[in-house]
Design an enzyme around this catalytic site. Structure first.
Site, PDB file in Angstrom:
ATOM      1  N   ILE A 109       0.862  -1.189   0.000  1.00  0.00           N
ATOM      2  CA  ILE A 109       0.000   0.000   0.000  1.00  0.00           C
ATOM      3  C   ILE A 109       0.893   1.232   0.000  1.00  0.00           C
ATOM      4  O   ILE A 109       1.742   1.397   0.873  1.00  0.00           O
ATOM      5  CB  ILE A 109      -0.935   0.000   1.229  1.00  0.00           C
ATOM      6  CG1 ILE A 109      -1.937  -1.160   1.133  1.00  0.00           C
ATOM      7  CG2 ILE A 109      -1.654   1.348   1.354  1.00  0.00           C
ATOM      8  CD1 ILE A 109      -2.971  -1.048   0.026  1.00  0.00           C
ATOM      9  N   LYS A 110       0.679   2.088  -1.002  1.00  0.00           N
ATOM     10  CA  LYS A 110       1.509   3.287  -1.122  1.00  0.00           C
ATOM     11  C   LYS A 110       0.881   4.450  -0.368  1.00  0.00           C
ATOM     12  O   LYS A 110      -0.286   4.770  -0.569  1.00  0.00           O
ATOM     13  CB  LYS A 110       1.638   3.681  -2.601  1.00  0.00           C
ATOM     14  CG  LYS A 110       2.856   3.118  -3.286  1.00  0.00           C
ATOM     15  CD  LYS A 110       2.794   3.439  -4.752  1.00  0.00           C
ATOM     16  CE  LYS A 110       3.911   4.341  -5.182  1.00  0.00           C
ATOM     17  NZ  LYS A 110       3.974   4.444  -6.647  1.00  0.00           N
ATOM     18  N   LEU A 111       1.681   5.071   0.470  1.00  0.00           N
ATOM     19  CA  LEU A 111       1.229   6.212   1.267  1.00  0.00           C
ATOM     20  C   LEU A 111       2.190   7.384   1.081  1.00  0.00           C
ATOM     21  O   LEU A 111       3.400   7.173   0.953  1.00  0.00           O
ATOM     22  CB  LEU A 111       1.216   5.837   2.761  1.00  0.00           C
ATOM     23  CG  LEU A 111       0.364   4.635   3.182  1.00  0.00           C
ATOM     24  CD1 LEU A 111       0.756   4.179   4.585  1.00  0.00           C
ATOM     25  CD2 LEU A 111      -1.114   4.995   3.145  1.00  0.00           C
TER      26      LEU A 111
END
Length: 295
Positions: A109-111
């Site tokens: 998951i890219k944050l």
């Protein structure tokens, strides 16, 4: 491009998804996402949000059919300063992948690497076992905070750092070893290896093959198809410029950053402040364009 170059992993971001969603080859995925949004019902805004999430997951699932490793899927950049919002959205994306029969071990998951994003990553990793990829990372402070948060992977940018120095300084060309983006990632890599952090360093956003070659030996690199094509035509032996052994011998002090110290150190880096805010704005703008298209 994935079929041709056979990478281990692949990444998406709102700008890449927006471009792909406009290609005729992928209209079926867009139609499926729209149908999904309608099926769940709710207000038009909720339907579009659900369709967007589904579209990101549908693209991710298609990519996973073609790679052995993991795909990165980005949380909406408009949540970049909302820790709880990012946690909820990340869990939602993981649930959508689960519905598609894909386990969380194959997803990153890219944050955004804001303080809130980094803290969201810390919770997602520790409490939910969700692997995170911290993106839009430009400053050493961001890298230190990510290491302390125990996230799976960071994507420190190279080319966008170079862009800033070219636009804001007198010097217009840099040798790869003197490239400010290369120097930034080198320092981060050395710091992580010297102090035994497990977080993977994945150099990102390259402008030329010189930058890539100057970071040979980095844990991972994420490279565009265009630059992979250029590299595939070169027949030179590469010797790693980065190594754990050299990193452990380098002179770097270990530092700890609480929120106040993080905000101060990050704020002291004008390039990082400007590139982080610009990156968030651009990804948010593309997310809005994508929503309009689905609407």
């Amino acid at each position: 491009a994935i079929d041709e170059y056979k990478p281990l992993d692949a990444t998406t971001n709102p700008s890449l998804i927006l471009a792909a969603a406009q290609m005729p080859a992928y209209q079926e995925l867009v139609d499926d996402a729209v149908a999904y949004g309608k099926k769940l019902g709710g207000s038009e805004e909720e339907q579009i949000k659900n369709a967007c999430d589904k579209l990101f997951v549908l693209f991710g699932a298609e990519i996973l059919k073609r790679i052995p490793g993991r795909v990165s899927t980005e949380v909406d950049a408009r949540l970049s300063f909302d820790k709880e919002g990012m946690i909820q959205r990340a869990r939602r994306l993981i649930d959508l992948y689960k519905e598609a029969g894909i386990g969380k071990d194959r997803i990153l998951i890219k944050l955004s690497s804001t303080w809130e994003g980094i803290q969201a990553g810390k919770v997602l990793e520790a409490e939910y076992g969700i692997h995170c990829n911290m993106t839009l990372l430009f400053s050493f402070a961001q890298a230190v905070a990510c290491a302390e948060a125990g996230v799976t992977l960071i994507s420190p940018f190279v080319g966008r750092i170079l862009d800033w120095y070219v636009a804001n300084g007198d010097k217009k060309t840099y040798e790869p070893s003197e490239d400010p983006g290369v120097k930034s990632v080198t320092k981060i890599y050395n710091y992580y290896k010297k102090f035994g952090y497990k977080t993977i360093v994945m150099g990102a956003s390259f402008r030329n093959t010189g930058e890539i070659k100057a970071l040979t030996g980095c844990d991972y690199l994420t490279i565009s198809p265009k630059l992979l094509a250029e590299l595939s035509k070169e027949y030179v032996k590469l010797t790693p410029t980065l190594s754990v052994k050299e990193a452990q011998a380098c002179e770097l002090e270990k530092i700890h950053l609480d929120e106040k110290a993080f905000r101060w150190h990050h704020n002291e880096d004008q390039m990082a402040v400007e590139k982080l805010s610009e990156g968030i704005r651009k990804f948010a703008a593309d997310a809005i364009k994508l929503e309009r298209m689905l609407k």
